[in-house]
Motif scaffolding. Structure first.
Motif, PDB file in Angstrom:
ATOM      1  N   TYR A 162       0.882  -1.092   0.033  1.00 33.67           N
ATOM      2  CA  TYR A 162       0.141   0.004   0.127  1.00 33.67           C
ATOM      3  C   TYR A 162       0.915   1.217   0.010  1.00 33.67           C
ATOM      4  N   ASP A 163       1.744   1.133   0.527  1.00 33.96           N
ATOM      5  CA  ASP A 163       2.896   2.449   0.722  1.00 33.96           C
ATOM      6  C   ASP A 163       3.442   2.845  -0.588  1.00 33.96           C
ATOM      7  N   TYR A 164       3.828   1.522  -1.333  1.00 30.62           N
ATOM      8  CA  TYR A 164       4.255   2.014  -2.824  1.00 30.62           C
ATOM      9  C   TYR A 164       3.292   2.678  -3.644  1.00 30.62           C
ATOM     10  N   THR A 165       1.891   2.025  -3.526  1.00 35.19           N
ATOM     11  CA  THR A 165       0.960   2.816  -4.243  1.00 35.19           C
ATOM     12  C   THR A 165       0.461   3.959  -4.041  1.00 35.19           C
ATOM     13  N   ALA A 166       0.483   4.352  -2.809  1.00 34.77           N
ATOM     14  CA  ALA A 166       0.092   5.527  -2.267  1.00 34.77           C
ATOM     15  C   ALA A 166       1.113   6.666  -2.680  1.00 34.77           C
ATOM     16  N   GLN A 167       2.297   6.239  -2.743  1.00 36.23           N
ATOM     17  CA  GLN A 167       3.617   7.169  -3.216  1.00 36.23           C
ATOM     18  C   GLN A 167       3.467   7.188  -4.701  1.00 36.23           C
ATOM     19  N   HIS A 168       3.473   6.310  -5.410  1.00 38.80           N
ATOM     20  CA  HIS A 168       3.593   6.176  -6.869  1.00 38.80           C
ATOM     21  C   HIS A 168       2.495   5.997  -7.710  1.00 38.80           C
ATOM     22  N   GLY A 169       1.351   5.993  -7.066  1.00 45.34           N
ATOM     23  CA  GLY A 169      -0.143   5.536  -7.820  1.00 45.34           C
ATOM     24  C   GLY A 169      -0.356   4.338  -8.376  1.00 45.34           C
ATOM     25  N   TYR A 170      -1.548   3.867  -8.347  1.00 47.97           N
ATOM     26  CA  TYR A 170      -2.110   2.584  -8.809  1.00 47.97           C
ATOM     27  C   TYR A 170      -1.620   2.121 -10.002  1.00 47.97           C
ATOM     28  N   LEU A 171      -1.325   2.967 -11.003  1.00 43.36           N
ATOM     29  CA  LEU A 171      -0.737   2.769 -12.382  1.00 43.36           C
ATOM     30  C   LEU A 171       0.836   2.335 -12.624  1.00 43.36           C
ATOM     31  N   SER A 172       1.455   2.705 -11.299  1.00 37.62           N
ATOM     32  CA  SER A 172       2.870   2.603 -11.349  1.00 37.62           C
ATOM     33  C   SER A 172       3.093   1.021 -11.447  1.00 37.62           C
ATOM     34  N   PHE A 173       4.568   0.429 -11.412  1.00 37.82           N
ATOM     35  CA  PHE A 173       4.821  -1.017 -11.577  1.00 37.82           C
ATOM     36  C   PHE A 173       5.798  -0.991 -10.574  1.00 37.82           C
ATOM     37  N   GLY A 174       5.795  -1.738  -9.665  1.00 36.33           N
ATOM     38  CA  GLY A 174       6.661  -1.863  -8.593  1.00 36.33           C
ATOM     39  C   GLY A 174       6.294  -2.088  -7.153  1.00 36.33           C
ATOM     40  N   GLY A 175       7.046  -2.242  -6.098  1.00 32.82           N
ATOM     41  CA  GLY A 175       6.667  -2.527  -4.490  1.00 32.82           C
ATOM     42  C   GLY A 175       6.265  -3.835  -4.577  1.00 32.82           C
ATOM     43  N   PHE A 176       6.661  -4.845  -5.077  1.00 28.03           N
ATOM     44  CA  PHE A 176       5.993  -6.201  -4.862  1.00 28.03           C
ATOM     45  C   PHE A 176       6.162  -6.858  -3.694  1.00 28.03           C
ATOM     46  N   THR A 177       5.250  -7.748  -2.965  1.00 28.51           N
ATOM     47  CA  THR A 177       5.362  -8.265  -1.805  1.00 28.51           C
ATOM     48  C   THR A 177       4.285  -9.303  -1.522  1.00 28.51           C
ATOM     49  N   LEU A 178       4.395 -10.362  -0.915  1.00 25.17           N
ATOM     50  CA  LEU A 178       3.414 -11.217  -0.567  1.00 25.17           C
ATOM     51  C   LEU A 178       2.676 -11.319   0.917  1.00 25.17           C
ATOM     52  N   GLU A 179       2.878  -9.926   1.387  1.00 21.51           N
ATOM     53  CA  GLU A 179       2.540  -9.563   2.890  1.00 21.51           C
ATOM     54  C   GLU A 179       0.933  -9.336   2.701  1.00 21.51           C
ATOM     55  N   ASN A 180       0.664  -8.965   1.727  1.00 22.91           N
ATOM     56  CA  ASN A 180      -0.905  -8.729   1.621  1.00 22.91           C
ATOM     57  C   ASN A 180      -1.626  -9.960   1.685  1.00 22.91           C
ATOM     58  N   TYR A 181      -1.389 -11.093   1.356  1.00 24.11           N
ATOM     59  CA  TYR A 181      -1.941 -12.277   1.507  1.00 24.11           C
ATOM     60  C   TYR A 181      -1.887 -12.709   2.912  1.00 24.11           C
ATOM     61  N   ARG A 182      -0.702 -12.800   3.477  1.00 22.29           N
ATOM     62  CA  ARG A 182      -0.787 -13.031   4.884  1.00 22.29           C
ATOM     63  C   ARG A 182      -1.534 -12.112   5.605  1.00 22.29           C
ATOM     64  N   ASN A 183      -1.351 -10.861   5.585  1.00 19.09           N
ATOM     65  CA  ASN A 183      -2.466  -9.894   6.437  1.00 19.09           C
ATOM     66  C   ASN A 183      -3.749 -10.061   6.055  1.00 19.09           C
ATOM     67  N   ALA A 184      -4.164 -10.272   4.811  1.00 22.63           N
ATOM     68  CA  ALA A 184      -5.587 -10.662   4.753  1.00 22.63           C
ATOM     69  C   ALA A 184      -6.123 -11.900   5.220  1.00 22.63           C
ATOM     70  N   GLU A 219      -5.206 -13.166   8.229  1.00 18.55           N
ATOM     71  CA  GLU A 219      -5.107 -13.081   9.503  1.00 18.55           C
ATOM     72  C   GLU A 219      -6.342 -12.122   9.916  1.00 18.55           C
ATOM     73  N   GLN A 220      -6.350 -10.653   9.047  1.00 20.05           N
ATOM     74  CA  GLN A 220      -7.242  -9.874   9.265  1.00 20.05           C
ATOM     75  C   GLN A 220      -8.801 -10.268   9.035  1.00 20.05           C
ATOM     76  N   ALA A 221      -8.821 -11.229   8.189  1.00 19.41           N
ATOM     77  CA  ALA A 221     -10.300 -11.410   7.765  1.00 19.41           C
ATOM     78  C   ALA A 221     -10.665 -12.616   8.478  1.00 19.41           C
ATOM     79  N   GLY A 222      -9.828 -13.563   9.093  1.00 19.33           N
ATOM     80  CA  GLY A 222     -10.023 -14.665   9.898  1.00 19.33           C
ATOM     81  C   GLY A 222     -10.531 -15.625   8.801  1.00 19.33           C
ATOM     82  N   PHE A 223      -9.823 -15.959   7.771  1.00 21.05           N
ATOM     83  CA  PHE A 223     -10.184 -17.013   6.851  1.00 21.05           C
ATOM     84  C   PHE A 223     -10.186 -18.147   7.003  1.00 21.05           C
ATOM     85  N   THR A 224      -9.432 -18.708   8.242  1.00 15.94           N
ATOM     86  CA  THR A 224      -9.605 -20.033   8.686  1.00 15.94           C
ATOM     87  C   THR A 224     -11.012 -20.349   9.297  1.00 15.94           C
TER      88      THR A 224
END
Length: 282
Positions: free
Chosen positions: A34-56, A58-63
């Motif tokens: 989110y920090d990368y897209t907030a700084q460079h915009g959603y049409l930029s390319f970069g800031g890749f990470t897998l943390e979104n899946y782990r956070n999603a 845990e936060q949504a309680g998918f189990t």
């Protein structure tokens, strides 16, 4: 290649790209911080990470939410197909002036918008008392079985309509031979009709799993306990109070979509054959 064929191919290519663009963009967004897209915009390319899946997760309680979806979806699909098979068999194999009326009554549920039934269904489920071993709320409201009943009621008509049309195409000579051999009606249904209906049942099972698993409206209305919500309703947990991390929501949405994709690819052969039944003669 003629000009008309070129135009058709170009049109199909454009439509395919239009359909694939949201999915591709969701995958790209889910892999960016989110920090990368907030700084460079959603049409930029970069800031890749897998943390979104782990956070999603845990936060949504998918189990727990995936378990809730399994508890709701599996019985609902099995009950829907079982009832639809019985209705379709009666309509297709027994001649009666009430056949069309019977099929129309079950199909009518698919013609009513769920919003029109919201208040009466909610009040009905609120007043119907059931044993606490059946529902810990004491009523059908805030109950897994209440949500299962609603899904079965809305989906049985469509499945019965499809299966009855298929069963009518089965040769009558098969049933005449079975009757000569002394086969009862139950045996004709269980050992003769159901094995022949495997392709349409696989196609309907794929569709019903997708529809019931993705059902959001009734789950939000009839469920009141957060720990009982199915996985689609839990996506609301990924929305913040003051802002929404769209990358996190994209990751959660893709996680939710994985089971339906897995079921489709597992039953793809039967699904396609079930959809193409009757497309050719002979």
């Amino acid at each position: 290649m003629t000009a008309g064929r070129w135009a058709t191919h170009a049109f199909l290519l454009v439509m395919a790209l239009l359909w694939l663009f949201p999915l591709a963009y969701a995958v790209l967004a889910s892999l960016r911080s989110y920090d990368y897209t907030a700084q460079h915009g959603y049409l930029s390319f970069g800031g890749f990470t897998l943390e979104n899946y782990r956070n999603a997760w845990e936060q949504a309680g998918f189990t727990q939410k995936f378990l809730n979806s399994v508890i709701i979806t599996v019985p609902a699909v099995l009950l829907t197909l079982a009832l639809a098979c019985a209705i379709a068999f009666v309509v297709a194999r027994f001649s009666s002036r009430w056949n069309l009326v019977l099929l129309a009554v079950f199909t009518a549920a698919n013609l009513l918008p769920p919003q029109a039934l919201l208040i009466p269904v909610f009040r009905l489920f609120q007043r119907v008392e059931v044993p606490f071993w059946f529902s810990d709320s004491g009523t059908l409201l805030d109950s897994y079985w209440g949500l299962i009943i609603v899904n079965v009621a809305f989906q049985t008509g469509f499945c019965a309509f499809v299966l009855s049309n298929y069963m009518k195409t089965l040769p009558k000579e098969l049933y005449e031979s079975a009757m000569v051999d002394g086969a009862s009606v139950w045996r004709q249904f269980w050992q003769l009709t159901l094995p022949l209906c495997r392709p349409p049942l696989a196609a309907l099972a794929t569709l019903e799993v997708t529809w019931i698993y993705n059902e959001f409206f009734w789950a939000t209305v009839l469920m009141q306990s957060g720990d009982k919500y199915p996985v689609t309703s839990s996506l609301n947990n990924l929305r913040g109070q003051f802002f929404t991390d769209n990358n996190l929501v994209a990751a959660g949405s893709l996680i939710v979509a994985v089971p339906t994709l897995a079921i489709y690819f597992a039953l793809q052969k039967h699904f396609v054959s079930g959809l193409t039944l009757g497309a050719t003669k002979g």
